[in-house]
Design a protein around this motif. Structure first.
Motif, PDB file in Angstrom:
ATOM      1  N   UNK A  40       0.840  -1.204   0.000  1.00  0.00           N
ATOM      2  CA  UNK A  40       0.000   0.000   0.000  1.00  0.00           C
ATOM      3  C   UNK A  40       0.870   1.248   0.000  1.00  0.00           C
ATOM      4  N   UNK A  41       1.921   1.254   0.834  1.00  0.00           N
ATOM      5  CA  UNK A  41       2.798   2.424   0.868  1.00  0.00           C
ATOM      6  C   UNK A  41       3.890   2.343  -0.187  1.00  0.00           C
ATOM      7  N   UNK A  42       4.458   1.171  -0.385  1.00  0.00           N
ATOM      8  CA  UNK A  42       5.629   1.043  -1.257  1.00  0.00           C
ATOM      9  C   UNK A  42       5.276   1.216  -2.730  1.00  0.00           C
ATOM     10  N   UNK A  43       4.084   0.784  -3.133  1.00  0.00           N
ATOM     11  CA  UNK A  43       3.697   0.849  -4.541  1.00  0.00           C
ATOM     12  C   UNK A  43       2.549   1.838  -4.765  1.00  0.00           C
ATOM     13  N   UNK A  44       1.468   1.703  -3.984  1.00  0.00           N
ATOM     14  CA  UNK A  44       0.276   2.523  -4.207  1.00  0.00           C
ATOM     15  C   UNK A  44       0.503   3.969  -3.791  1.00  0.00           C
ATOM     16  N   UNK A  45       1.008   4.195  -2.563  1.00  0.00           N
ATOM     17  CA  UNK A  45       1.182   5.554  -2.056  1.00  0.00           C
ATOM     18  C   UNK A  45       2.535   6.155  -2.428  1.00  0.00           C
ATOM     19  N   UNK A  46       3.604   5.356  -2.324  1.00  0.00           N
ATOM     20  CA  UNK A  46       4.938   5.897  -2.524  1.00  0.00           C
ATOM     21  C   UNK A  46       5.547   5.635  -3.880  1.00  0.00           C
ATOM     22  N   UNK A  52       3.842   7.994  -9.555  1.00  0.00           N
ATOM     23  CA  UNK A  52       2.444   8.303  -9.807  1.00  0.00           C
ATOM     24  C   UNK A  52       1.579   8.225  -8.566  1.00  0.00           C
ATOM     25  N   UNK A  53       2.148   7.770  -7.438  1.00  0.00           N
ATOM     26  CA  UNK A  53       1.408   7.709  -6.186  1.00  0.00           C
ATOM     27  C   UNK A  53       1.325   9.071  -5.519  1.00  0.00           C
ATOM     28  N   UNK A  54       0.509   9.216  -4.466  1.00  0.00           N
ATOM     29  CA  UNK A  54       0.307  10.520  -3.830  1.00  0.00           C
ATOM     30  C   UNK A  54       1.575  11.199  -3.338  1.00  0.00           C
ATOM     31  N   UNK A  55       2.509  10.466  -2.731  1.00  0.00           N
ATOM     32  CA  UNK A  55       3.709  11.095  -2.198  1.00  0.00           C
ATOM     33  C   UNK A  55       4.630  11.584  -3.318  1.00  0.00           C
ATOM     34  N   UNK A  56       4.674  10.856  -4.407  1.00  0.00           N
ATOM     35  CA  UNK A  56       5.435  11.298  -5.574  1.00  0.00           C
ATOM     36  C   UNK A  56       4.781  12.523  -6.206  1.00  0.00           C
ATOM     37  N   UNK A  57       3.484  12.449  -6.468  1.00  0.00           N
ATOM     38  CA  UNK A  57       2.806  13.519  -7.190  1.00  0.00           C
ATOM     39  C   UNK A  57       2.694  14.800  -6.368  1.00  0.00           C
ATOM     40  N   UNK A  58       2.454  14.687  -5.068  1.00  0.00           N
ATOM     41  CA  UNK A  58       2.350  15.910  -4.261  1.00  0.00           C
ATOM     42  C   UNK A  58       3.710  16.581  -4.140  1.00  0.00           C
ATOM     43  N   UNK A  96      -6.409   9.107   1.082  1.00  0.00           N
ATOM     44  CA  UNK A  96      -7.708   8.510   1.405  1.00  0.00           C
ATOM     45  C   UNK A  96      -8.318   7.852   0.175  1.00  0.00           C
ATOM     46  N   UNK A  97      -8.231   8.545  -0.962  1.00  0.00           N
ATOM     47  CA  UNK A  97      -8.792   7.991  -2.192  1.00  0.00           C
ATOM     48  C   UNK A  97      -8.093   6.713  -2.621  1.00  0.00           C
ATOM     49  N   UNK A  98      -6.752   6.703  -2.538  1.00  0.00           N
ATOM     50  CA  UNK A  98      -5.996   5.502  -2.909  1.00  0.00           C
ATOM     51  C   UNK A  98      -6.291   4.346  -1.960  1.00  0.00           C
ATOM     52  N   UNK A  99      -6.416   4.667  -0.676  1.00  0.00           N
ATOM     53  CA  UNK A  99      -6.679   3.628   0.318  1.00  0.00           C
ATOM     54  C   UNK A  99      -8.063   3.027   0.134  1.00  0.00           C
ATOM     55  N   UNK A 100      -9.032   3.883  -0.116  1.00  0.00           N
ATOM     56  CA  UNK A 100     -10.389   3.384  -0.360  1.00  0.00           C
ATOM     57  C   UNK A 100     -10.412   2.546  -1.636  1.00  0.00           C
ATOM     58  N   UNK A 101      -9.596   2.973  -2.617  1.00  0.00           N
ATOM     59  CA  UNK A 101      -9.524   2.221  -3.861  1.00  0.00           C
ATOM     60  C   UNK A 101      -8.996   0.810  -3.684  1.00  0.00           C
TER      61      UNK A 101
END
Length: 373
Positions: A53-59, A62-68, A241-246
């Protein structure tokens, strides 16, 4: 950077990313040959879903931490007179807050693996739960690494250091390939878990030279009142939140798969990796170069060039996605048999993976548009 250069970079990154994806795919072949679609591989794919969830989806790219990171700090870099100290303080605060937050989550996961195993594989046997818990305990630090890697990816991209961003994921694959080739096939999957952790740490470490080359100096800042930090929070919270719900659909799949015969969750995992091989290469190559340009164009209020670049990007993604869909939907059994059926991976495993790949192939049209939109 004009948009012609952007597409040249996209081409170069496409080649590098494809090579990285080829190595990742070879990693999956090595895992399949050593473990097949078995209880051990099921446990690994269940356990890895939590740190993923953090290593691929969030981090990930294209994930939130990269894009923000790209969104906030590329605008700051393009603003005339933007104070370097303020920018550095904001970045360090973001890094430290992310690190402390995910460190706390990693510790909680480490001490709650038995409960998590029972929740994510409710229909599984006690033996499966035990394997999941042990592997998840080993991989729990990957949760911390994930958020930090995403930030470093973003900083590297802002300063046009695309090469290390594209190449670093190969280190995770190399670590797993080497470990499985020399010590794989173990009952319980400890080799898979340890090599996954080592690969994640390597991916973080190789980002550090590029980060320091940009001129940033690390300090333990925690400036909650920094305007950039507040802006990051405003953007990051709904994105996370959106990625996690996804991911809810993934856990629904895990629940039902745990009640199916042994190897079912592995079959879905292998099918998803075959799907991700071409689709991921297509998206990542485009996103690495285009997203920083989007942020710069927004910061410069150049909406005409932004619209042109956006439409070209979407069209290129869909043009590349259609032949991938047709091939995976028409020839799933043949693809799996040729690529995977050896070692511990038998005909029964081929049938399970082929069926999963057929249904998954139709998602590619929506998948490629989702990350860009």
């Amino acid at each position: 950077m004009n948009y012609r250069n952007i597409f040249k970079i996209a081409g170069l990154m496409g080649i590098i990313t494809i090579l990285s994806k080829v190595l990742g795919f070879f990693r999956d072949l090595v895992i399949a040959q050593a473990y097949g679609a078995s209880l051990t591989s099921d446990a690994y794919f269940y356990a890895y879903q939590i740190p993923a969830i953090t290593f691929i989806i969030l981090g990930g790219l294209g994930g939130p931490f990269h894009t923000v990171t790209v969104s906030i700090f590329s605008k700051k870099d393009t603003q005339a007179g933007a104070p370097r100290d303020e920018l550095e303080r904001a970045l360090n605060s973001f890094l430290n807050m992310t690190g402390l937050g995910f460190l706390a989550i990693s510790v909680m996961v480490f001490f709650s693996t038995d409960l998590i195993a029972q929740l994510i594989a409710m229909g599984g046997t006690p033996e499966l739960h035990g394997m999941i818990a042990e592997q998840l305990k080993i991989m729990s630090p990957v949760i911390l690494v994930g958020g930090l890697v995403g930030i470093f990816f973003g900083i590297s991209n802002i300063h046009d250091k695309f090469l290390i961003t594209a190449v670093s994921p190969t280190l995770s694959s190399i670590a797993i390939i080497v470990a499985v080739l020399f010590a794989g096939g173990d009952y319980g999957g400890a080799v898979l878990a340890w090599s996954t952790l080592i690969g994640a740490l390597l991916q973080l470490v190789v980002q550090l030279p590029a980060y320091f080359d940009t001129g940033y100096k690390y300090r333990f800042d925690l400036d909650w009142n920094n305007p950039s930090v507040r802006k990051i929070g405003e953007i990051l919270f709904p994105a996370v939140l959106g990625c996690s719900i996804g991911q809810v659909n993934v856990y629904v799949d895990m629940f039902f798969a745990s009640q199916l015969p042994e190897g079912s969750w592995s079959a879905i995992g292998y099918a998803n990796r075959i799907f991700q091989f071409p689709a991921g290469a297509l998206i990542t190559a485009m996103m690495i170069s285009i997203f920083p340009a989007f942020s710069r164009l927004v910061g410069q209020q150049d909406w005409e060039t932004f619209r042109t670049l956006f439409h070209r990007g979407i069209s290129a993604l869909w043009f590349g996605a259609f032949p991938i869909l047709v091939f995976m939907a028409v020839f799933p059994w043949e693809v799996i048999k040729i690529l995977f059926e050896r070692g511990q991976f038998d005909t029964t495993d081929t049938l399970m993976v082929a069926e999963a790949l057929f249904y998954l192939s139709f998602a590619i049209v929506f998948y490629v548009a989702r990350d860009t939109l």
